[in-house]
Design an enzyme around this catalytic site. Structure first.
Site, PDB file in Angstrom:
ATOM      1  N   SER A  43       0.817  -1.213   0.000  1.00 21.62           N
ATOM      2  CA  SER A  43       0.000   0.000   0.000  1.00 21.62           C
ATOM      3  C   SER A  43       0.853   1.266   0.000  1.00 21.62           C
ATOM      4  O   SER A  43       2.015   1.260   0.414  1.00 21.62           O
ATOM      5  CB  SER A  43      -0.918   0.006   1.223  1.00 21.62           C
ATOM      6  OG  SER A  43      -1.646  -1.190   1.296  1.00 21.62           O
TER       7      SER A  43
HETATM    8  N1  SAH Z   1      -1.364  -3.458   3.227  1.00 21.06           N
HETATM    9  C1  SAH Z   1      -0.658  -4.444   2.410  1.00 21.06           C
HETATM   10  C2  SAH Z   1      -1.224  -4.540   1.027  1.00 21.06           C
HETATM   11  C3  SAH Z   1      -2.536  -5.151   0.968  1.00 21.06           C
HETATM   12  S1  SAH Z   1      -3.088  -5.383  -0.688  1.00 21.06           S
HETATM   13  C4  SAH Z   1       0.774  -4.013   2.259  1.00 21.06           C
HETATM   14  O1  SAH Z   1       1.113  -2.871   2.603  1.00 21.06           O
HETATM   15  O2  SAH Z   1       1.584  -4.785   1.764  1.00 21.06           O
HETATM   16  C5  SAH Z   1      -4.556  -6.281  -0.309  1.00 21.06           C
HETATM   17  C6  SAH Z   1      -4.322  -7.715   0.004  1.00 21.06           C
HETATM   18  O3  SAH Z   1      -5.600  -8.273   0.313  1.00 21.06           O
HETATM   19  C7  SAH Z   1      -3.781  -8.533  -1.156  1.00 21.06           C
HETATM   20  O4  SAH Z   1      -2.609  -9.181  -0.760  1.00 21.06           O
HETATM   21  C8  SAH Z   1      -4.904  -9.534  -1.459  1.00 21.06           C
HETATM   22  O5  SAH Z   1      -4.414 -10.797  -1.883  1.00 21.06           O
HETATM   23  C9  SAH Z   1      -5.609  -9.618  -0.131  1.00 21.06           C
HETATM   24  N2  SAH Z   1      -7.017 -10.056  -0.156  1.00 21.06           N
HETATM   25  C10 SAH Z   1      -8.007  -9.679  -0.988  1.00 21.06           C
HETATM   26  N3  SAH Z   1      -9.169 -10.295  -0.666  1.00 21.06           N
HETATM   27  C11 SAH Z   1      -8.891 -11.090   0.425  1.00 21.06           C
HETATM   28  C12 SAH Z   1      -9.661 -11.981   1.219  1.00 21.06           C
HETATM   29  N4  SAH Z   1     -10.956 -12.208   0.996  1.00 21.06           N
HETATM   30  N5  SAH Z   1      -9.058 -12.622   2.245  1.00 21.06           N
HETATM   31  C13 SAH Z   1      -7.732 -12.417   2.505  1.00 21.06           C
HETATM   32  N6  SAH Z   1      -6.949 -11.594   1.783  1.00 21.06           N
HETATM   33  C14 SAH Z   1      -7.519 -10.930   0.752  1.00 21.06           C
END
Ligand code: SAH
Length: 216
Positions: free
Chosen positions: A62
Site C-alpha cells: 500500500s
Molecule cells: N497493506 C498491504 C497490502 C494489501 S493489498 C501491504 O502494505 O503490503 C490487499 C491484500 O488483500 C492482497 O494481498 C490480497 O491478496 C488480499 N485479499 C483480498 N481479498 C482477500 C480476502 N478475501 N481474504 C484475505 N486476503 C484478501
C-alpha cells in the site's frame, strides 16, 4: 543506509505537509518499520516513494500516506487484539504490531505466496506478535473474535457482516468501500449498534475477493 534515512525523512515530510501524518506514535512506527524490507529486491530503490508498488500475484504494497491515514484513524492502543484482512507484504501488519506492543495481530491473506512473503519479512525483523493465516478473510476469524480493531486493506463492495459481528464493544473497523473507487469508512460498535464515524472518498485499492465479499 544514509540514503534511505534521507529518503524516509523526505517521505515523512511529504505526508505531514499533505495532512496524512499527524500522530507521533504513527510516525515512530513508520520510522521503525523499514518499508524496503517489504518490497521485492528490484524495487528497493523506490521503497520510500509515496506510491503503491507491485509485490506479486498482481497485488501491491500500500501507499505510505494511505497506510498512515488508516493507522491514525484506527487509534490503536497498546495491548489490543487486531484483525487485519489482506496481509500483502506485511508492512501495514508490522506497523500495527509495533503500535499494539504486547497486543496481538491476526492477519489473513488469500494468496499463499504473499502469506509466505509476509511471514518471511516479519521474521527478518524479529516480529513475534503477529499470526499470519492463509485463507479467505471475508468471514473474519471467529476463533479469536471479538477484536478491538479490524482493518480491511482491499476494496470491498460491502463490508461483510461477519466482520461487524466480530467487533467487541467500542471497537473500530476501517475498510475501503466501493467498486471502482473506494471511500475509507471508519465504523464503531457502540451499544451493540454499528455507527459510522468517518467516510472519505477518493481512494483506489486492489479488490477484496472471497465468499462473503461477493454478496451484493
Ligand atoms: N497493506 C498491504 C497490502 C494489501 S493489498 C501491504 O502494505 O503490503 C490487499 C491484500 O488483500 C492482497 O494481498 C490480497 O491478496 C488480499 N485479499 C483480498 N481479498 C482477500 C480476502 N478475501 N481474504 C484475505 N486476503 C484478501
Amino acid at each position: 543506509m544514509k540514503k534511505n534515512k534521507q529518503q524516509l525523512d523526505d517521505l515523512i515530510n511529504i505526508m505531514k505537509k499533505a495532512g496524512f501524518l499527524n500522530d507521533n506514535k504513527v510516525e515512530a512506527a513508520i520510522r521503525k518499520i523499514p518499508r524496503e524490507e517489504f518490497v521485492p529486491t528490484s524495487l528497493k530503490e523506490r521503497a520510500y516513494e509515496d506510491t503503491p508498488l507491485s509485490i506479486m500475484k498482481d497485488q501491491t504494497i500500500s501507499q505510505p500516506s494511505v497506510v498512515s491515514r488508516m493507522t491514525e484513524w484506527l487509534d490503536i492502543k497498546e495491548g489490543q487484539k487486531i484483525l487485519e484482512i489482506g496481509t500483502g507484504s506485511g508492512w501495514q501488519t508490522a506497523i500495527l504490531s509495533y503500535l499494539v506492543g504486547h497486543g496481538m495481530i491476526y492477519s489473513i491473506e488469500r494468496h499463499s505466496e504473499l502469506a509466505e512473503f509476509a511471514k518471511k519479512n516479519l521474521d527478518k525483523l524479529g516480529i513475534k506478535n503477529v499470526k499470519v493465516i492463509l485463507g479467505d478473510g471475508s468471514s473474519g476469524f471467529s476463533e479469536e473474535s471479538p477484536f478491538d480493531r479490524i482493518i480491511v486493506t482491499a476494496g470491498c463492495k460491502k463490508i461483510p457482516d461477519a466482520l461487524l459481528e466480530q467487533l467487541s464493544e467500542d471497537a473500530l473497523l476501517i475498510a475501503p468501500v466501493g467498486k471502482f473507487q473506494q471511500s475509507l469508512v471508519l465504523l464503531k460498535k457502540k451499544d451493540h449498534e454499528i455507527v459510522e464515524i468517518k467516510n472519505q472518498p477518493g481512494y483506489v485499492f486492489v479488490p477484496f475477493l472471497g465468499k462473503s465479499a461477493e454478496e451484493k
